[in-house]
Enzyme design. Structure first.
Site, PDB file in Angstrom:
ATOM      1  CG  ASP A 224      -1.981   0.988   1.259  1.00 29.85           C
ATOM      2  OD1 ASP A 224      -2.832   0.917   0.361  1.00 29.85           O
ATOM      3  OD2 ASP A 224      -2.001   1.863   2.153  1.00 29.85           O
ATOM      4  CD  GLU A 286      15.680 -14.068   4.668  1.00 29.73           C
ATOM      5  OE1 GLU A 286      14.764 -14.509   5.414  1.00 29.73           O
ATOM      6  OE2 GLU A 286      16.352 -13.063   4.936  1.00 29.73           O
TER       7      GLU A 286
HETATM    8  C1  GLC Z   1      -4.220   2.992  -0.679  1.00 27.67           C
HETATM    9  C2  GLC Z   1      -5.444   2.126  -0.568  1.00 27.67           C
HETATM   10  C3  GLC Z   1      -6.589   2.975  -0.170  1.00 27.67           C
HETATM   11  C4  GLC Z   1      -6.286   3.571   1.177  1.00 27.67           C
HETATM   12  C5  GLC Z   1      -4.974   4.346   1.142  1.00 27.67           C
HETATM   13  C6  GLC Z   1      -4.487   4.645   2.517  1.00 27.67           C
HETATM   14  O1  GLC Z   1      -4.323   3.903  -1.697  1.00 27.67           O
HETATM   15  O2  GLC Z   1      -5.656   1.440  -1.776  1.00 27.67           O
HETATM   16  O3  GLC Z   1      -7.792   2.267  -0.135  1.00 27.67           O
HETATM   17  O4  GLC Z   1      -7.310   4.426   1.552  1.00 27.67           O
HETATM   18  O5  GLC Z   1      -3.959   3.605   0.522  1.00 27.67           O
HETATM   19  O6  GLC Z   1      -4.031   3.471   3.115  1.00 27.67           O
END
Ligand code: GLC
Ligand code: CA
Length: 571
Positions: A224, A286
Site C-alpha cells: 500500500d 529467503e
Molecule cells: C491505498 C489504498 C486505499 C487507502 C490508502 C491509505 O491507496 O488502496 O484504499 O485508503 O492507501 O491506506
C-alpha cells in the site's frame, strides 16, 4: 461464438520450487473482504465467506487472489489503518480462518497475496500510542513524523501539505496536562499517522511482519502507498499543479491534459523508498516458491514507475497510467507501448488494471463525460450521469483488450459481473473518510465497494443470509447476480471466463505484442502470438482482419466489428 466454456475441476499444481515466476503472467483477482461474502450474517464479508466461495474464482479462471486488509483495525479507512499487523480483525474472523482460507486456495491452485500497509499505522497501534505517551524528541516519537508547529505558539502545521482525503496532512496532539502539543503527519486520515522510514527501527519491525506472513505461506504482498513511504529531506512546502490527481503526482483526470510536467511532490516517488524494497526483496528471496511484491505506486510516466520493479526491488507494480487512460485509440496505443518499453527495459512484466477499490468502476468510468479525478467518486449530485449501457459495452471491450496484453493483469471483484459504480448511495450510508474530511464535497470510494451479488434470489443477493449489507445494494443487481450470469452465454461473466480460458490456452500473458496498422484512427490492433486483437473505440463499425473469431465483447454486425467492441481472432 459466445458458448459457455467448460470449467476444469482439477486443481493446477502450484510449483513448490523457485523458477517459474508465476507473477509474470498471472491474472490476479482482488478480493475486498468486507464486500465479498458474509458467513455470519453481520453484513460484513469475512474470511470464512471467502473460503466458501473460492471455487467460484477457480472456475472464473484466475491464477491468484489479492486480499485487501483483514488485519486488526478500528476500520476508519476500511482496514487500511492497521492496529496489529499480525492479528486478524474479529470482523473478518481469526488467524485460524486465515490459515484455512490459504490452505483451501492453495488446494485449488490459487496463489494468495495479502495487503501490507507500511506507509502508516492506525492511530490505535501500540507504537503510536507509545509515541504519544513519550516526550518530543524521544525514540518512540521518532518512529513517526512528530514536529513542532509553526507560528508563535506552534499553532500552525509544520508545512502546507494536504491529506489525500482532504484537509491538512497534520494534526496537533494534546499533552498529558491538556496543553497543545506537537503535530504529526498523516498523508491520509488523521487516524493514519505516517511512519518514519528513516528510522531503522521501523525497517526491523516490517522485516518481521513480512516473515510472519511468509512463514504462514502467503505468495506475496501488495504494498500500500509504496510511492509515499519516503519523504523529501526537511519536509518542504509544496503546492500541487492545477488538475493534479489526488494520489499521483500528475494526471488523475480522465481527459488528457496539456500541461507542463509538475514538480515532484516531496511526499511521492522519493528516491529513498527504493532501498526499502531492495531490503524486502532480500527477505522474500529467503523463501521458496517465488514470493512476490506488488507495489501500489501512483507514479507517471511508466518509465519512472519501472524504477520500482528493477531486478532487485519489487516484482510488480500497478500500472495506473493504464487505468487512467481515456477511451481513445491513440492514448491506449501510447500507454501500452510506453508500459511495455518501460517495464521491458528493467526485465519486469507490465501489469494492467482497470478497476480497484479506490476508483470509479470501469463499467461506469468509461462512459463518464466529465472530469472526475481519481478518488472523488460519484453521487446523486454529480452534474454528469454516465450512460450505463455505453459504460458496460466499453468496459467489456476494455477488458477484452486488457486480457490480450502480455504481462500480468488485475481484476477487481464484481467487474466480472459487469457491476457499475453505485451512484445513488444515501449520504447516511457513506463511510469513506474522504466524504467526511471534505464535508461531502467529494463522494469518495464507497460506490465501488458495495457488496457483490451471488444469487438473484435471497436476502442481499446471497452476500449474507440475513440480508444485512454494510452498504445497500441496488435493486437492479438481481440481474447481475453470479448465478444468473453463469447460465447466460452472453453475460459479462461468460465473457470473462472465455477470455481467461483463451488467454491461458494461447499463452497470451507470456506473448509478444506486434502492432497492426491500417484500421483507422479509432482502432487499437495487434498480434499477440497466434491471436489478432482488434478494439474499436470509435462510433462506426470497422472491418475485421482474416481469422476465426475466438471471442468478441459484443455480437458482430454483418461480419464487422461494431462501435465500442473488441475481438480476438485466431490467425
Ligand atoms: C491505498 C489504498 C486505499 C487507502 C490508502 C491509505 O491507496 O488502496 O484504499 O485508503 O492507501 O491506506
Ligand atoms: Ca461477517
Amino acid at each position: 461464438m459466445n458458448t459457455t466454456i467448460p470449467v476444469t475441476s482439477t486443481a493446477t499444481e502450484l510449483s513448490e520450487t523457485t523458477g517459474d515466476e508465476w507473477w509474470r503472467t498471472a491474472v490476479i483477482y482482488q478480493v475486498y473482504p468486507r464486500s465479498f461474502a458474509d458467513s455470519n450474517g453481520d453484513g460484513i464479508g469475512d474470511l470464512p465467506g471467502i473460503t466458501a466461495h473460492l471455487p467460484a474464482l477457480r472456475e472464473l479462471g484466475v491464477d491468484a487472489i489479492w486480499l485487501s486488509p483483514f488485519m486488526t483495525s478500528p476500520q476508519r479507512d476500511a482496514g487500511y489503518d492497521v492496529a496489529d499487523y499480525r492479528g486478524v480483525d474479529p470482523l473478518f474472523g481469526t488467524l485460524a480462518d486465515f490459515d484455512d482460507m490459504l490452505a483451501a486456495a492453495h488446494e485449488l491452485g490459487l496463489r494468495v497475496i495479502v495487503d501490507l500497509v507500511p506507509n502508516h499505522t492506525s492511530s490505535d497501534h501500540a507504537w503510536f500510542r507509545e509515541a504519544l505517551a513519550s516526550a518530543p524528541g524521544s525514540a518512540e516519537r521518532g518512529h513517526y513524523w512528530f514536529r513542532d508547529g509553526k507560528g508563535e505558539n506552534g499553532d500552525e502545521p509544520p508545512n502546507n501539505w494536504n491529506s489525500v482525503f482532504g484537509g491538512p496532512a497534520w494534526t496537533r496532539t494534546t499533552n498529558a496536562d491538556g496543553t497543545p502539543g506537537q503535530w504529526y503527519l498523516h498523508l491520509f486520515d488523521s487516524s493514519q499517522p505516517d511512519l518514519n522510514w528513516e528510522d531503522p527501527w521501523v525497517w526491523a519491525r516490517f522485516r518481521d511482519i513480512l516473515r510472519f506472513w511468509l512463514d504462514r505461506g502467503v505468495d506475496g504482498f501488495r504494498i500500500d502507498v509504496a510511492h509515499g513511504m519516503a519523504k523529501a529531506e526537511g519536509l518542504p512546502d509544496f503546492t500541487p499543479a492545477q488538475g493534479a490527481g489526488s494520489m499521483g503526482g500528475a494526471g488523475g483526470s480522465l481527459e488528457p491534459e496539456i500541461s507542463t510536467v509538475p514538480p515532484e511532490p516531496p511526499y511521492w516517488g522519493q528516491e529513498g523508498g527504493h532501498a526499502i524494497f531492495r531490503d524486502w526483496h532480500r527477505v522474500l528471496a529467503e523463501y521458496d516458491g517465488d514470493r512476490a511484491l506488488c507495489g501500489e505506486a501512483w507514479i507517471d510516466p511508466p518509465s519512472k514507475l519501472a524504477l520500482y520493479v528493477r531486478p532487485d526491488e519489487m516484482q510488480q507494480t500497478f500500472n495506473f497510467s493504464y487505468l487512467e487512460t481515456p477511451w481513445n485509440a491513440q492514448a491506449l496505443h501510447e500507454v501500452i507501448t510506453s508500459s511495455l518499453d518501460a517495464f521491458g527495459s528493467v526485465g519486469a512484466p507490465s501489469t494492467w488494471v482497470l478497476s480497484n477499490h479506490d476508483v470509479v468502476r470501469h463499467a461506469t468510468r468509461l462512459a463518464l463525460m466529465g472530469d472526475n479525478p481519481q478518488g472523488h467518486g460519484l453521487g446523486p449530485k454529480t452534474p454528469f450521469r454516465p450512460d450505463p449501457v455505453v459504460g458496460l459495452r466499453r468496459a467489456r471491450a476494455a477488458t477484452t483488450l486488457m486480457l490480450a496484453l502480455p504481462g500480468s493483469a488485475y481484476l477487481f471483484q464484481g467487474e466480472e459481473l459487469g457491476l457499475p459504480e453505485v451512484i445513488d448511495l444515501p449520504d447516511s450510508a457513506r463511510q469513506d473518510p474522504t466524504w467526511f474530511r471534505t464535508h461531502g464535497e467529494r463522494y469518495g470510494r464507497d460506490g465501488c465497494r458495495v457488496p457483490i451479488p451471488w444469487t438473484a434470489a435471497g436476502a442481499s443477493y446471497g452476500f449474507s443470509d440475513t440480508g444485512a449489507s454494510w452498504l445497500p445494494q441496488p435493486a437492479e443487481w438481481a440481474t447481475l447476480a453470479r448465478d444468473v450470469e453463469a447460465s447466460d452465454p452472453d453475460s459479462t461473466l461468460s465473457l470473462y471466463r472465455r477470455l481467461l480460458a483463451e488467454r491461458e490456452e494461447r499463452g497470451l500473458g507470456a506473448g509478444v505484442l506486434e502492432w497492426l496498422d491500417g484500421f483507422g484512427e479509432n482502432v487499437v490492433a495487434f498480434h499477440n502470438g497466434e491471436v489478432t486483437v482488434v478494439a474499436n473505440v470509435g462510433e462506426a463499425s470497422v472491418s475485421l482482419p482474416p481469422g476465426t473469431v475466438l471471442v468478441s465483447s459484443a455480437p458482430l454486425a454483418e461480419g464487422r466489428l461494431p462501435a465500442d467492441t473488441a475481438a480476438w481472432l485466431a490467425r
